[in-house]
Design a protein around this motif. Structure first.
Motif, short mmCIF file in Angstrom:
data_model
loop_
_atom_site.label_atom_id
_atom_site.label_comp_id
_atom_site.label_asym_id
_atom_site.label_seq_id
_atom_site.Cartn_x
_atom_site.Cartn_y
_atom_site.Cartn_z
N SER A 174 150.79 -69.54 19.07
CA SER A 174 150.75 -71.00 19.17
C SER A 174 152.04 -71.62 18.65
O SER A 174 152.57 -72.57 19.25
CB SER A 174 149.55 -71.54 18.38
OG SER A 174 149.52 -72.94 18.42
N ARG A 229 154.70 -70.98 21.27
CA ARG A 229 154.43 -71.80 22.46
C ARG A 229 154.80 -73.26 22.19
O ARG A 229 155.38 -73.94 23.04
CB ARG A 229 152.96 -71.68 22.86
CG ARG A 229 152.64 -72.46 24.15
CD ARG A 229 151.27 -72.06 24.70
NE ARG A 229 150.18 -72.38 23.80
CZ ARG A 229 149.45 -71.48 23.14
NH1 ARG A 229 149.71 -70.19 23.27
NH2 ARG A 229 148.46 -71.84 22.35
N SER A 273 155.84 -66.06 22.68
CA SER A 273 154.45 -66.49 22.69
C SER A 273 153.63 -65.64 23.64
O SER A 273 152.52 -65.20 23.32
CB SER A 273 154.36 -67.97 23.09
OG SER A 273 153.03 -68.39 23.17
N ASP A 302 150.28 -63.56 23.11
CA ASP A 302 149.09 -64.07 23.82
C ASP A 302 149.43 -64.24 25.30
O ASP A 302 149.91 -65.30 25.72
CB ASP A 302 148.65 -65.41 23.23
CG ASP A 302 147.50 -66.04 24.02
OD1 ASP A 302 146.82 -65.29 24.76
OD2 ASP A 302 147.29 -67.26 23.89
N LYS A 316 147.61 -64.69 27.77
CA LYS A 316 146.57 -65.37 28.55
C LYS A 316 146.71 -66.90 28.53
O LYS A 316 145.75 -67.60 28.83
CB LYS A 316 145.19 -64.96 28.04
CG LYS A 316 144.88 -63.49 28.27
CD LYS A 316 143.46 -63.14 27.87
CE LYS A 316 143.17 -61.67 28.16
NZ LYS A 316 141.78 -61.30 27.78
N SER A 317 147.87 -67.41 28.19
CA SER A 317 148.09 -68.86 28.18
C SER A 317 148.76 -69.29 29.48
O SER A 317 149.94 -69.05 29.69
CB SER A 317 148.97 -69.27 27.00
OG SER A 317 149.38 -70.62 27.13
N GLN A 345 149.63 -72.23 30.33
CA GLN A 345 150.68 -73.20 30.01
C GLN A 345 152.00 -72.51 29.70
O GLN A 345 153.06 -72.91 30.19
CB GLN A 345 150.25 -74.07 28.82
CG GLN A 345 151.26 -75.16 28.47
CD GLN A 345 150.86 -75.93 27.23
OE1 GLN A 345 150.19 -75.39 26.33
NE2 GLN A 345 151.23 -77.19 27.17
N ALA A 346 151.93 -71.45 28.88
CA ALA A 346 153.16 -70.72 28.52
C ALA A 346 153.79 -70.08 29.75
O ALA A 346 155.02 -70.13 29.92
CB ALA A 346 152.84 -69.67 27.46
N CYS A 363 150.57 -67.51 35.98
CA CYS A 363 149.96 -68.80 35.67
C CYS A 363 148.84 -69.11 36.65
O CYS A 363 147.75 -69.54 36.25
CB CYS A 363 151.02 -69.90 35.70
SG CYS A 363 150.34 -71.56 35.49
N ASP A 399 144.94 -69.71 35.84
CA ASP A 399 144.52 -71.11 35.94
C ASP A 399 144.46 -71.54 37.40
O ASP A 399 145.04 -72.54 37.80
CB ASP A 399 145.51 -72.00 35.16
CG ASP A 399 145.02 -73.41 34.93
OD1 ASP A 399 143.82 -73.57 34.61
OD2 ASP A 399 145.82 -74.34 35.06
#
Length: 240
Positions: free
Chosen positions: A130, A133, A155, A159, A161-162, A164-165, A201, A205
């Motif tokens: 976090s 990111r 980041s 992680d 699985k973001s 946004q990143a 991404c 998402d």
């Protein structure tokens, strides 16, 4: 003074949120409310700092809130100073370093900001993804695309699985593309990992806002004539 400052800060933040979705005829009033509440928060929290004895165990909380108020009103250098004071009293607080990094980045002090994020991540490894990111987001929003790439990669390593990143990484890579001239044409040079970032991404998402932006990003790359192949469908061609 602390309670009044905290309440005014909450009001300023709420006005900022409301402003993002308000109709045009309400924006001026909300902007004025945000500015007035922010100024009140700064004044009250400054008074709280002055009123607190030096050995007050909660002084670091007052200083952190003051830093937040300065940030809300766009006084990033002042926010840096407030968070530095809070850190001096509470050096093990990872959140203070994270917020310090945010304001250093907004003040254009990128190297110092990265050091603050590094410290935040080391103090709180569970939330290190976090912190990095957040570093990438701040740098991206400041149009420092090249500088945003490394923290975003850090980041993602922690992680993956973001969405946004991944989106921000793809967009940052696009905005740092190089170009070469062949004959009378200027040819863009795609940075390695750009397409993969967008695809990841979309995978994470598919129906969300970041996935939609990543699809648009892939379409724009295709429109540039780069001849890329993707595993992800963008949008079906319109019928003639």
């Amino acid at each position: 003074h602390f309670d009044a400052g905290r309440d005014a800060l909450d009001a300023a933040k709420q006005a900022k949120l409301d402003l993002q979705k308000a109709p045009a005829d309400q924006k001026v009033a909300l902007q004025e409310k945000m500015a007035q509440s922010g100024a009140t928060a700064v004044t009250e929290l400054q008074a709280a700092e002055k009123a607190a004895p030096n050995n007050d165990p909660n002084l670091h909380v007052v200083l952190a809130k003051l830093g937040d108020a300065y940030e809300t009103t766009g006084k990033y250098e002042d926010a840096v100073g407030a968070y530095q004071k809070a850190i001096a009293l509470k050096p093990e607080n990872a959140g203070y370093y994270n917020n310090l990094g945010n304001n250093l980045a907004r003040a254009g002090k990128t190297q110092e900001a990265m050091a603050a994020y590094e410290k935040s991540a080391s103090l709180d490894p569970a939330n290190a993804a976090s912190a990095w990111r957040n570093a990438g987001i701040v740098l991206f929003n400041a149009n420092l695309m090249k500088e945003a790439i490394q923290p975003l990669k850090k980041s993602i390593e922690i992680d993956p699985k973001s969405p946004q990143a991944w989106y921000l990484l793809g967009a940052s890579l696009v905005n740092t593309m190089g170009f070469k001239q062949e004959g009378g044409k200027i040819i863009p040079i795609l940075e390695p990992g750009t397409v993969e970032a967008y695809e990841k991404c979309i995978e994470l998402d598919s129906n969300g806002p970041y996935g939609a932006q990543a699809r648009d990003g892939l379409e724009q790359l295709k429109a540039m004539g780069l001849g890329i192949e993707t595993k992800i469908k963008t949008r079906p061609a319109k019928k003639p």
